[in-house]
Structure formats: C-alpha cells, structure tokens
Design a protein around this motif. Sequence first.
Motif, PDB file in Angstrom:
ATOM      1  N   GLY A 440     -19.621   7.460   3.479  1.00 51.69           N
ATOM      2  CA  GLY A 440     -20.143   8.468   2.622  1.00 51.69           C
ATOM      3  C   GLY A 440     -19.330   9.453   1.831  1.00 51.69           C
ATOM      4  N   THR A 441     -17.989   9.007   1.742  1.00 47.63           N
ATOM      5  CA  THR A 441     -17.313   9.644   1.157  1.00 47.63           C
ATOM      6  C   THR A 441     -17.258   9.464  -0.450  1.00 47.63           C
ATOM      7  N   ASP A 442     -16.622  10.266  -1.188  1.00 43.84           N
ATOM      8  CA  ASP A 442     -16.567  10.326  -2.701  1.00 43.84           C
ATOM      9  C   ASP A 442     -15.430   9.303  -3.281  1.00 43.84           C
ATOM     10  N   ARG A 443     -14.346   9.436  -2.693  1.00 43.02           N
ATOM     11  CA  ARG A 443     -13.400   8.639  -3.213  1.00 43.02           C
ATOM     12  C   ARG A 443     -12.422   8.117  -1.861  1.00 43.02           C
ATOM     13  N   THR A 444     -12.160   6.811  -2.084  1.00 44.34           N
ATOM     14  CA  THR A 444     -11.247   6.159  -1.032  1.00 44.34           C
ATOM     15  C   THR A 444     -10.141   5.640  -1.928  1.00 44.34           C
ATOM     16  N   TYR A 445      -8.598   5.861  -1.310  1.00 42.31           N
ATOM     17  CA  TYR A 445      -7.731   5.474  -2.237  1.00 42.31           C
ATOM     18  C   TYR A 445      -6.374   5.114  -1.132  1.00 42.31           C
ATOM     19  N   ILE A 446      -5.538   4.514  -1.989  1.00 42.49           N
ATOM     20  CA  ILE A 446      -4.247   4.250  -0.911  1.00 42.49           C
ATOM     21  C   ILE A 446      -3.244   4.552  -1.933  1.00 42.49           C
ATOM     22  N   PHE A 447      -2.133   5.337  -1.279  1.00 37.77           N
ATOM     23  CA  PHE A 447      -0.772   5.447  -1.667  1.00 37.77           C
ATOM     24  C   PHE A 447       0.090   4.780  -0.846  1.00 37.77           C
ATOM     25  N   GLU A 448       0.726   3.616  -1.815  1.00 41.03           N
ATOM     26  CA  GLU A 448       1.613   2.663  -1.340  1.00 41.03           C
ATOM     27  C   GLU A 448       3.067   3.209  -1.305  1.00 41.03           C
ATOM     28  N   VAL A 449       3.502   2.980  -0.044  1.00 40.51           N
ATOM     29  CA  VAL A 449       5.207   3.383  -0.136  1.00 40.51           C
ATOM     30  C   VAL A 449       5.989   2.220  -0.494  1.00 40.51           C
ATOM     31  N   ARG A 450       6.921   2.094  -1.573  1.00 39.58           N
ATOM     32  CA  ARG A 450       7.615   0.902  -1.796  1.00 39.58           C
ATOM     33  C   ARG A 450       9.241   1.507  -2.064  1.00 39.58           C
ATOM     34  N   ASP A 451       9.890   0.152  -2.131  1.00 39.56           N
ATOM     35  CA  ASP A 451      11.464   0.727  -2.357  1.00 39.56           C
ATOM     36  C   ASP A 451      11.501   1.123  -3.661  1.00 39.56           C
ATOM     37  N   ARG A 452      12.507   1.895  -3.876  1.00 43.42           N
ATOM     38  CA  ARG A 452      12.768   2.376  -5.250  1.00 43.42           C
ATOM     39  C   ARG A 452      14.080   1.643  -5.732  1.00 43.42           C
ATOM     40  N   PRO A 453      13.999   1.246  -6.942  1.00 47.11           N
ATOM     41  CA  PRO A 453      15.420   0.699  -7.195  1.00 47.11           C
ATOM     42  C   PRO A 453      16.349   1.556  -7.353  1.00 47.11           C
ATOM     43  N   GLY A 454      17.483   1.378  -6.921  1.00 50.21           N
ATOM     44  CA  GLY A 454      18.620   2.208  -6.879  1.00 50.21           C
ATOM     45  C   GLY A 454      18.822   2.977  -5.260  1.00 50.21           C
ATOM     46  N   GLY A 455      17.673   2.721  -4.515  1.00 51.89           N
ATOM     47  CA  GLY A 455      17.764   3.124  -3.334  1.00 51.89           C
ATOM     48  C   GLY A 455      16.566   4.190  -2.942  1.00 51.89           C
ATOM     49  N   GLY A 456      16.260   4.448  -1.723  1.00 54.92           N
ATOM     50  CA  GLY A 456      15.207   5.401  -1.707  1.00 54.92           C
ATOM     51  C   GLY A 456      13.831   4.773  -1.572  1.00 54.92           C
ATOM     52  N   PHE A 457      12.767   5.711  -1.603  1.00 51.75           N
ATOM     53  CA  PHE A 457      11.265   5.235  -1.580  1.00 51.75           C
ATOM     54  C   PHE A 457      10.761   6.048  -2.273  1.00 51.75           C
ATOM     55  N   THR A 458       9.399   5.393  -2.898  1.00 47.31           N
ATOM     56  CA  THR A 458       8.556   6.262  -3.677  1.00 47.31           C
ATOM     57  C   THR A 458       7.070   5.853  -3.235  1.00 47.31           C
ATOM     58  N   SER A 459       6.191   6.845  -3.471  1.00 49.38           N
ATOM     59  CA  SER A 459       4.710   6.533  -3.166  1.00 49.38           C
ATOM     60  C   SER A 459       3.917   6.349  -4.338  1.00 49.38           C
ATOM     61  N   THR A 460       3.098   5.282  -4.610  1.00 53.39           N
ATOM     62  CA  THR A 460       2.409   5.049  -5.693  1.00 53.39           C
ATOM     63  C   THR A 460       0.983   5.050  -5.484  1.00 53.39           C
ATOM     64  N   TYR A 461       0.093   5.506  -6.311  1.00 54.71           N
ATOM     65  CA  TYR A 461      -1.444   5.493  -6.165  1.00 54.71           C
ATOM     66  C   TYR A 461      -1.829   4.271  -6.803  1.00 54.71           C
ATOM     67  N   SER A 462      -2.052   3.315  -5.681  1.00 53.85           N
ATOM     68  CA  SER A 462      -2.183   1.820  -5.941  1.00 53.85           C
ATOM     69  C   SER A 462      -3.789   1.325  -6.014  1.00 53.85           C
ATOM     70  N   TYR A 463      -4.315   1.855  -5.048  1.00 50.82           N
ATOM     71  CA  TYR A 463      -5.869   1.258  -4.891  1.00 50.82           C
ATOM     72  C   TYR A 463      -7.030   2.679  -4.902  1.00 50.82           C
ATOM     73  N   GLU A 464      -8.203   2.395  -5.584  1.00 50.07           N
ATOM     74  CA  GLU A 464      -8.972   3.358  -5.534  1.00 50.07           C
ATOM     75  C   GLU A 464     -10.312   2.777  -5.536  1.00 50.07           C
ATOM     76  N   TRP A 465     -11.282   3.631  -4.978  1.00 49.24           N
ATOM     77  CA  TRP A 465     -12.807   3.533  -5.336  1.00 49.24           C
ATOM     78  C   TRP A 465     -13.500   4.785  -5.241  1.00 49.24           C
ATOM     79  N   VAL A 466     -14.340   4.851  -6.356  1.00 53.88           N
ATOM     80  CA  VAL A 466     -15.214   6.241  -6.227  1.00 53.88           C
ATOM     81  C   VAL A 466     -16.740   5.876  -6.476  1.00 53.88           C
ATOM     82  N   ALA A 467     -17.410   7.054  -5.983  1.00 52.91           N
ATOM     83  CA  ALA A 467     -18.702   6.844  -5.931  1.00 52.91           C
ATOM     84  C   ALA A 467     -19.143   7.500  -7.307  1.00 52.91           C
ATOM     85  N   ASP A 468     -20.450   6.872  -7.441  1.00 51.45           N
ATOM     86  CA  ASP A 468     -21.029   7.310  -8.782  1.00 51.45           C
ATOM     87  C   ASP A 468     -20.983   8.462  -9.233  1.00 51.45           C
ATOM     88  N   GLY A 469     -20.459   8.900 -10.429  1.00 47.66           N
ATOM     89  CA  GLY A 469     -20.593  10.462 -11.016  1.00 47.66           C
ATOM     90  C   GLY A 469     -19.125  10.981 -10.658  1.00 47.66           C
TER      91      GLY A 469
END
Length: 877
Positions: A440-469
């Motif tokens: 019954g939530t309004d928004r469901t999403y995933i932040f995916e942790v990936r390797d960043r070129p040159g070293g380190g890590f980055t978090s990307t907003y990869s997947y999302e589902w939203v309710a009507d409105g």
Amino acid sequence: MTAASRSGELPSRPVLDPVLDAIAAILGAGFCLLDAEDRLLAWNDTYLKLFPEEADLLRPGLPCEATIRRFFETHLEPAERPFIDRHVAAALERHRNPPSTYTRQCRDGRWLSLEVRRLPDGRLLKLFTDVTSRHDGGAMKEAITAVDVGLIRYAGDGTFQTANRAASVLFPALVGQFRSGSTRADHIRLLAKSVLAPGEAPRAERLLAMPQPDTAPHEPAVLRDRDGRWLQFEERRQDDGGVLMIWQDVTARIDAKAELDGLRLRMTDAIESVHDGFVLFDAEDRLVLWNDAYCRLYGLAEGDLRPGTPFRTLIETAIERGLYAQSGEVVDWMGRRLRHHRGDAPPLDMPLADGRWIRMTERPTHEGGIVGIHVDITDIKRREAAVSDSERRLAATLAEAARRTAMLDAIGYAATQIIGRSTWRAGIQEMLARLGRATGTDRTYIFEVRDRPGGGFTSTYSYEWVADGVPALIGDPKMQDHPLPGDPSVLQALIEQRLTGEVALSGWNIGSELEQMELRRQGVRSNLKVPILFGGRWWGTMGFDDVREDERSWLPDEIDVLKSAASLIGAAIERGRMDEELRRSAADLERRVEERTAEYVRVNEQLQGTVADLRRTQAELVQAEKMASLAQLVAGVAHEINTPVGTALTAASHLEERARSFAAVVAGGQIRRSELERFVDRAGEVSRLLLSNLERAAGLIREFKQVAVDQTSAERRSFDLGDYLEGVLVSLGPNYRRTPHSVTLRCPHGIVMDSFPGAVSQVVTNLVINALAHAFPEGRAGSVTLLVAPGPQPGRVILDFADDGVGIPPENIGRIFDPFFTTRRGTGGSGLGLHIVYNLVTASLGGQITVESAPGQGTRFTVILPLVAPGPVNGGG
C-alpha cells in the motif's frame, strides 16, 4: 302443623288456661310455657307473631334449645353465624339462671323485652313484649342500630342505659346484663370471665381500673376473645356526662395486616435473596424499598437511604459523591438519566467512576411506580472488550497476513522471472510493482550501487514503481548518480553499516535533518530503506515512500519479507556473476555439509559411548547394590552366628577344664563314685549345650547360605514365602536391632511360590533399608510392618510394606522409582534402590508395585506378585 305454616296459617297449639290466655292478650305479650325439663308445653298466638320463623317448628315436647337456635339462625348476621354455638350456649345459660327482665334487638330492628319466671311446680314461663316504641330515637337511633359496631351506653355513674343490636351479637353472654341496674364494671368483669381469652384477663382488669375517659378520644385497645376473634375497645365521654363504650370486631383487619406483614416479610426475604440490586419507587417517584445488594453495589452504608427520598435527590447525591463516570455536562447527563428512568426504555449500561459497569433495567409497575434491577456487568464488559480487542487483533492479523501473503506472492512470482532467466530486469520491475501494491505504499524504488570508473562507487536510481497520481522520480537528474564517499574509512563504515541488514525509517519528523529536508523536497512523508544484501555484499537500497501517510508503521515480519525480496534483487543484480557465486556457494555449502556431517558423526559416536558408559555404570551400580546387600547379609551372618558359636566355645572350654580336673583325680588314684557321677552329669549337660548351639549355628549358616545364593543368582525355585521372609529379616537384624526402630512380619503359613527368591529377597531388603534410611529422623523411633495376604485374584499374593515415618513430599512421589533419584546424594545414597525394586517387581517377578504417601503420615508400598512367576516353571525345560 307444617302444612298450616306453609299456607300462612298459625299452627295448632295446646289449649291454655283461659285466664292465662286472657291476661297475655291484655298485656299484648307473647308467652311460652316449658316444663321442668325445658320442654315446650304451650304458647299463644302473639308468640307466633313475634317469632314467625318458629311456626313450622313448634310442638309440645320440643326442647327449648331448638327454639333458641332457630332464633339465632334467623337474626344473626352472616359473619356471626360460624359462632352460633357460642350464642346458643350464652342464651341457654341465661335461660337456666334467668334475670328478671332483659331486652334484645332482632335483625329486623325490633326490640323485644323478655321476662322469665320459674313457677313453684318447676315450670318456666317466658313473656316476650315488643318494646320497639320505647326505643324509638329517630334517625340517630336507626343509624346506631344499623352499624356493625357494638355500642353500649352508660350513665355518668356507670349504670347501663342501652346497647345496640351489634353489641348483643358480639357479646351474647352480656345480653342478659343489658338491663336496668347493671353497671359498666359488671359488664367488664363478665367479659373478662366469659368472653375474653384467659390471657386477656389482666388487661381487662386494667380497663376496669381505668378512670372514666375524658372528652379526648382514647387510644383503642385490642383484645382477643375465646373464639380467637380480635375485638377493639374504646370509650368516649358524651356531652351529657355519660360514657359510650365502643366494641368492634377487627379480626379481619388484623388477619389482613398479619397476612400483609407476612407477605411483606416474604417479599423482603425474596428481594434479599436476589444477588442483584433491587429498588422500588412509588408513583410519586419516591423511594419505597431496596435490598442489601443495592447498597453494596453503590457503596451505601446503613442509613444512607430513607423511604420517601425522591429519585432525583438520590441521583444528585450520587453525583456529589462522584459515583458516576458521566460524560458531558452534569445537567444534560442528569436529564438523560431521568428520561431513561421515567420511560420504559431498554436496559442502560452505566459506567461508574471506580471502573465498574452497572446495567440498570427499570420497568413501570401497575400502580404507576418504577421497579429497578441493577446488575454489576463489569466482568461482561471486560469480556466484551477482550472479545472486541481480540476481533480487532484478529482483523489486523488477517490484514497483515493478507499483506504478507501478497508480498510473498510478489517475491515468488518475481523469483520465477529473475533466477536464471534473461528477463530478470523485468522481473525486478514487476516485483517492485507487486510489493508496492501489496504494502500500500505510494512509491517503490531501488538505488543500485555500482563501480565508478576510475575507482570508487556510485548510487544510481535504477528502478521505480509509483501509484496512481504520484509523480515519478526516475527522470529527475538529481536522482541519478550519487557518488559514495571517497574516503576509504568513511566508505568502509557506510558499507559495514549497510551490511548489518538494519533498515532505516525516516520521515518529516524522523531521521537526520538532511534526510528530512530531502524528503520534504520530494513530498515524501514517510520512507523505509532496506539494504540489498547478497553474497556478503551491499548491492544497493530498496526504498518505500509514502506521500499521503505520516510515520507509517512496519511489522517485523513484513520487514523480514522485504529483506528476503532485497536479497533476491541482489542476486538478480549480480546475475552476471551468479553462476560463479553459485558454484562457490555450492562448494562452500558442500564443504560445510561434510564438516557438519563429520561433526554429527563424531558427536553421535560420543553420545553412543556416553550411553554405553551410562549403561555400564548403571549395571555396576546395580551390582554394587547387590554386593551391598550381600555385605549386609555377611554382617547379619557374623552377628547372628556370633552368639551360638560363642556359647559353644565357652561350653567346650568349660568341658576341657573339667576333663583336666577329672584326669588329675584319676591319676591320683583317689577317684570316688560321686565324683565320677558328677563329671558324667556335667559332661552330658555341656555336650547338650554345645550340640544345641552348634546346631543353631549350622541352621543359621544354611539359611544365610540360601539367602546369599538367592541374592547373587537368578535361580528359580519353589519356596515357602513366610519362612523365606523370616530368614531375610533375620539377615537384616543388625541394621535395626541396635536402633529404636522395629520391623514386624505378619505372614500366614503355607503360601508357596514358584518364583525367584533372590529377587524377592532383594525387594524386601531394599524396602527395609530404604525405610530405615529415609523414613525416620534422627532420634525418633519408628516401626516397619510387612503384611502378607492373599491377592485380589486367585494365584496372587500381596506384600503390604508400610512405615509410620515422615512420608514422601508430593513433588517427589512421582520420581522415587526413577534411576539415580535420591534425596541423600551426599550421604551415600545412590538413587538405585527403589529403581531396582521396581524393575525386579515388574520384570523379574511379573507383578505390580504402587506407593501411597503423605507428609507426616508414613509410606505404604503395595506389591502384588503372582505365585508362579512368568517364564518356564521350576523343573521345566
């Protein structure tokens, strides 16, 4: 005569003396003449006119009593007719002892004067004259005559003046006294003597002694007469100085009052027997009646309630006491309470200030009053609240279960699309949609942790589902790449924190200030972040946003399900390395299984060794118990044989000394015949003493040998139970003979068993030793009884073993046959004595054993054994 009376003619009568008849006619009187035995001789026509009711009755020789009875049958009031015998008896008394003259009123209002004369020859002459005209007093006289109240008037000096007919009916004994010259005192004395009950005589004397009443009304006095009637007496002074005595039959009123009092008492008892509160109000809404349960219900003390108190006053007093837990304004609340009280409304459930609930059922009565039943329904309300709360919890549980089921269905479906499938990305998207709808939530999403070129890590907003409105954030540039901290120590701390698996709940009033600001920018009121963990790595974060609900609560089970979903997503994200991870995981799992299997094998071997050790130890302890019993047997042998052997040794020594003395006499050549005879006699006595003690020792040795052989072997044989038990108890003698305790055997002769005597000996030995060790405190003498009797069924025998010791505590009674259970672990107890008894009785001997005990009342073991033990019988192959 009868026919004439029916036709209206006067009956024929005997011819009278013409002179007497003429005199009676001149006087206008009716007369009758009776003989010396009170039988009718003659009468005149005037008599029949005065008493027409006797026309069909009169005849010569008729007893006087018949005419008197006919008079009262005609002229008595219906209420007085049950007492007609009393009136007849009083009239006969006046007839036998006649006054000169007296008057009486008939039922039809006539006044008759009666003059009675006894003639010299014994005959009796009665003259009846109608004197109604002399008693005519107008309307007032008629009223006095008509009333049912007996009225007797006296002059100021107490002499009789007149009495109405009701007084004559009430007091037939006074009718003869209603004549000139009689007094008030005469009448009261006669009433006390002939009319009133014997117990009322003192009160009548007090009435006689009373002064003449004044003009003020006297308090009425109620007296009881000999017929059981209640008569109310009162006197009043008249204007002319005379006294009016008033008598009234109040029996019906007093009986009615007694019946009413009894009814009221029974009603009170019935009301008091009701456990619920009872209260009654009259038509004016005033308090009439209540029971003790009503007072207890509202905490009222004796005297707090008074009859006649208005209902409104009771409610106002209760409000002042703070009795009710009323809601709203007092005036409004009282108005509602009064309306309910006065209306025929359904029962009212009223909460009290102390937390109790009272159910008030009020109904109108036929007289316009109100009856109320007040019941304490606190327990019912609590149960209703508990049921309601249970229903709410059940509904919530069912809703939660449905939500968890939907979440699990979402995971199950997605798993089929993710694991090992090329559609794993679409599977993740579908999982988010299904989880969003399930939670019954309004928004469901995933932040995916990936390797960043040159070293380190980055978090990307990869997947999302939203309710009507709900606006989507997948295209928001600010939601794309978010570099993770470059500082290795900070990054490591972040990763370690995520790897704990803890979820993060934040909102407009939850979390750090920066998180609250970001959520407000996104319009998110509540947010749950679940770390995506798989293979010991943090692969990202799965989030659930609520833009319409503040501080949403999540159940632990739901979070566990979401963690499982996050793990599944982590596996999908790492799909490219899935095979390798699975192979490594499979190898690692196989290794762990082998290690666990080896560990289980090793532990199982250790457990088997431990069990074998325990069994061996138990067998050794059982053998030790047997050896201990054998040692006790040896001690018994030593003790029992010591006496006969010592006596034999002393006798042999004495015989040797006498033989040396006799040999010296023989060697001196001076032996006499008397000395020879004395030596022979003494030698014979010593030989007999020596022989008897050696035979006793030999017998004891044989018994001990048999018992010892039985206790150390499992040989089966036939034996006499009584003789065998005596031998066993003899062997146990050293254990109790130097103590204040006693051991008693009661066994009938002739009970022969084909069984295992060693097992029987071991059972009896262990029971005796157990009783001596546990039943009697230090310094207290006790008794142990072994009673042997035929069993309840043929072929069985009962051994009833009882002591009068301290008994067994209830918490131990069920454990006494368990192995190694003992209450004297530190003082030599092994805990196997009764365990061995139980095994021997139930296994070797094929019987049953039960125990009964109570603290302070001793212990009783009941052993039921077959006379023939199970298994091959003695002598069988």
